[in-house]
Design a protein around this motif. Structure first.
Motif, PDB file in Angstrom:
ATOM      1  N   LYS A 155       0.873  -1.187  -0.059  1.00 12.08           N
ATOM      2  CA  LYS A 155      -0.015   0.076  -0.038  1.00 12.08           C
ATOM      3  C   LYS A 155       0.915   1.310  -0.030  1.00 12.08           C
ATOM      4  N   ILE A 156       2.082   1.237   0.644  1.00  8.45           N
ATOM      5  CA  ILE A 156       2.893   2.452   0.795  1.00  8.45           C
ATOM      6  C   ILE A 156       3.540   2.672  -0.464  1.00  8.45           C
ATOM      7  N   ILE A 157       4.045   1.506  -1.130  1.00  2.00           N
ATOM      8  CA  ILE A 157       4.672   1.469  -2.327  1.00  2.00           C
ATOM      9  C   ILE A 157       3.590   2.283  -3.320  1.00  2.00           C
TER      10      ILE A 157
ATOM     11  N   ILE B  43      -2.548   6.441   3.539  1.00  2.00           N
ATOM     12  CA  ILE B  43      -2.102   5.306   4.157  1.00  2.00           C
ATOM     13  C   ILE B  43      -2.651   4.910   5.680  1.00  2.00           C
ATOM     14  N   GLU B  44      -2.930   6.141   6.202  1.00  2.00           N
ATOM     15  CA  GLU B  44      -3.288   5.894   7.310  1.00  2.00           C
ATOM     16  C   GLU B  44      -4.879   5.228   7.518  1.00  2.00           C
ATOM     17  N   SER B  45      -5.792   5.894   6.543  1.00  2.00           N
ATOM     18  CA  SER B  45      -7.078   5.260   6.559  1.00  2.00           C
ATOM     19  C   SER B  45      -6.989   3.810   6.110  1.00  2.00           C
ATOM     20  N   TYR B  46      -6.115   3.400   5.127  1.00  2.00           N
ATOM     21  CA  TYR B  46      -6.164   2.024   4.833  1.00  2.00           C
ATOM     22  C   TYR B  46      -5.566   1.127   6.096  1.00  2.00           C
ATOM     23  N   ALA B  47      -4.629   1.646   6.987  1.00  2.00           N
ATOM     24  CA  ALA B  47      -4.100   0.937   7.972  1.00  2.00           C
ATOM     25  C   ALA B  47      -5.141   0.834   8.917  1.00  2.00           C
TER      26      ALA B  47
END
Length: 530
Positions: A383-385, A463-467
């Protein structure tokens, strides 16, 4: 950070790592003489009286330690800050104390009814990207001259002794001083970083896999409190203050010396590897494996840098690795060179001072930083990539200025980091092995800073939302990487925030270090519902 290696390689490393003696004479303490030294005539009016912090310090006999605009020492100090955002801030004067007693005298002068609203900032190494350590039209207390490094061995002469380090020292100098003695301490991963703010924020080191956060190795603090008293804090003497300083930043006073547990110095094996973007995922998978193996291979450490710079056709990925026991064929790094071929593989046996010198900081750029922590999974890594890819695709055609860099640094945060002693960081409550993300932008001017601040914030939010949506968020936010919009003290947990607030009120009941006098990006008084 930018490598010090040859010019041809340094252009690549720029992507990968994201990574004067003054003619100062003593003057009289009269306010009239300040104008002749370039003093800005700022005053604070309290109850009809006017207060000038620089003049008050002169009158208290600290004139020989004060520097003003137009003097070489003032200019050199401003230019030695890491960030151009901070260099652009101009204090009315800079105080450079030589002893804890000088600091104490200054605080007694400045923390008065008349002076409490006079801007004051504390600077250790000056590596913060935001101007929390420089006081616009006020007094900046620069601790650079409190830079001593003194080693005391235990009985029997073993290396497991104690090192006393002044808050104004830089880690590169600390390491080069200790190595000839055969001893070492955990400290910054880059040599230009200063001791004070780094340790008060927790601190990641090359030895964190073995020893946890650097604050855990601190066994004693010398601190100047808001009333100007000089106190010592250890596990037995002022124990609440001792614990609160392990993560409490400058909420409690000005730490002038740290006493740190030492251990034998060893030759490390490590350095920089850098790869084309096409192998970003398998390189990051090596990093994820390293974190999950920390409980059995604690000597392994390293960090990932996903990097892009204007003028380059694609991003790149670097894995800066080290085995602190000097093992060349370290299990988690085995086969790394086969993923490429690597653009750079610059790993070899070297002392710690050599490794940190490879990661030297370029001063004088504008910055935007954020931070997050997430679970150590390949799902989060992908996800970060993906977010990084999208961000670069979105901005690369817009930015027409050279030397703009976008970097995502990934730092290990296994659960073992929370098992090395009492502090207020809250890592002992961590549910899963994790890593810290430091998305940052480095710019030569402010032309694209507002745009990239907005874009980076949106990337972090994605990223935060996905995590959170996938139950992979680690709520801890590393205070030394955080954006001023973030609230890292709250991420320590409600119990730790309440404890820090209590200790702050005990040692500083009028809140001088809570923003009424001394600035700083993160104050416990601003934490919601402590």
């Amino acid at each position: 950070m930018v490598s010090k290696l040859a010019r041809g390689a340094s252009a690549l490393f720029t992507l990968y790592i994201g990574l004067t003696t003054a003619t100062h004479s003593s003057s009289s303490s009269s306010t009239a003489n300040l104008a002749g030294r370039g003093e800005v005539s700022s005053v604070v009016s309290v109850g009809g009286s006017k207060f000038n912090g620089c003049a008050a310090l002169e009158q208290a006999g600290l004139g020989d330690l004060l520097y003003y605009a137009g003097e070489d020492e003032y200019s050199g100090t401003i230019l030695s800050y890491y960030s151009k955002d901070v260099q652009d801030v101009k204090p009315s004067c800079i105080l450079k104390p030589k002893t804890a007693q000088d600091v104490a005298k200054a605080i007694k002068v400045l923390n008065t009814k008349e002076g409490r609203n006079w801007p004051v900032a504390i600077r250790s190494g000056g590596h913060a990207p935001y101007p929390s350590n420089n006081a616009k039209d006020g007094v900046t207390i620069d601790l650079a001259r409190l830079d001593s490094v003194k080693y005391k061995s235990c009985k029997g002469g073993t290396a497991d002794g104690r090192v006393s380090i002044g808050s104004g020292a830089r880690w590169g100098n600390v390491y080069s001083t200790l190595e000839p003695l055969g001893v070492m301490v955990g400290g910054g991963r880059e040599g230009h970083v200063g001791v004070g703010g780094f340790l008060l924020g927790g601190g990641f080191s090359w030895y964190s896999g073995k020893r946890g956060m650097c604050a855990d190795d601190v066994v004693g603090y010398q601190i100047v409190l808001a009333d100007g008293s000089i106190k010592r804090a250890t596990a037995k003497k002022n124990p609440e203050l001792f614990k609160a300083l392990k993560g409490g930043l400058n909420n409690l006073g000005i730490v002038t010396r740290f006493d740190i547990s030492s251990f034998p110095a060893k030759t490390l094996f490590g350095g920089i590897t850098a790869f084309p973007w096409t192998v970003a995922e398998p390189v990051v998978e090596k990093f994820v494996t390293m974190i999950d193996n920390n409980h059995k291979n604690q000597a392994e450490t390293g960090f990932i840098s996903l990097s892009w710079s204007t003028g380059y056709p694609s991003p790149s990925v670097a894995f800066i690795t080290a085995n602190v026991d000097g093992v060349a064929d370290s299990p988690s790094f085995r086969g790394l060179e086969a993923l490429g071929p690597p653009v750079v593989d610059y790993r070899f046996p070297q002392p710690l001072s050599g490794l940190v010198s490879m990661l030297s900081t370029t001063l004088g750029s504008y910055n935007v930083w954020y931070t997050l922590s997430v679970h150590n999974t390949m799902d989060m890594a992908r996800k970060i990539i993906s977010v990084f890819d999208s961000l670069i695709a979105e901005v690369s055609s817009v930015i027409d200025e050279p030397s703009v860099q976008i970097i995502f640094v990934l730092t290990p945060l296994p659960k073992t980091y929370g098992q090395h002693g009492a502090n207020i960081l809250g890592l002992d409550k961590m549910a899963a092995n994790s890593f810290v993300i430091q998305p940052e932008v480095i710019l030569p001017s402010q032309k694209f800073q507002p745009l990239l601040q907005q874009k980076l914030k949106a990337a972090v939010a994605a990223i935060e939302s996905y995590a959170k949506r996938t139950a992979q968020d680690t709520p801890w936010r590393y205070i030394n990487y955080a954006n001023p919009e973030q609230n890292p003290l709250a991420s320590y947990g409600a119990e730790n925030a309440r404890f820090l607030s209590k200790v702050a009120k005990d040692v500083d009941p009028l809140g001088y270090f809570q923003g009424s006098g001394v600035s700083g990006a993160f104050k416990v008084s601003a934490v919601a519902g402590p």
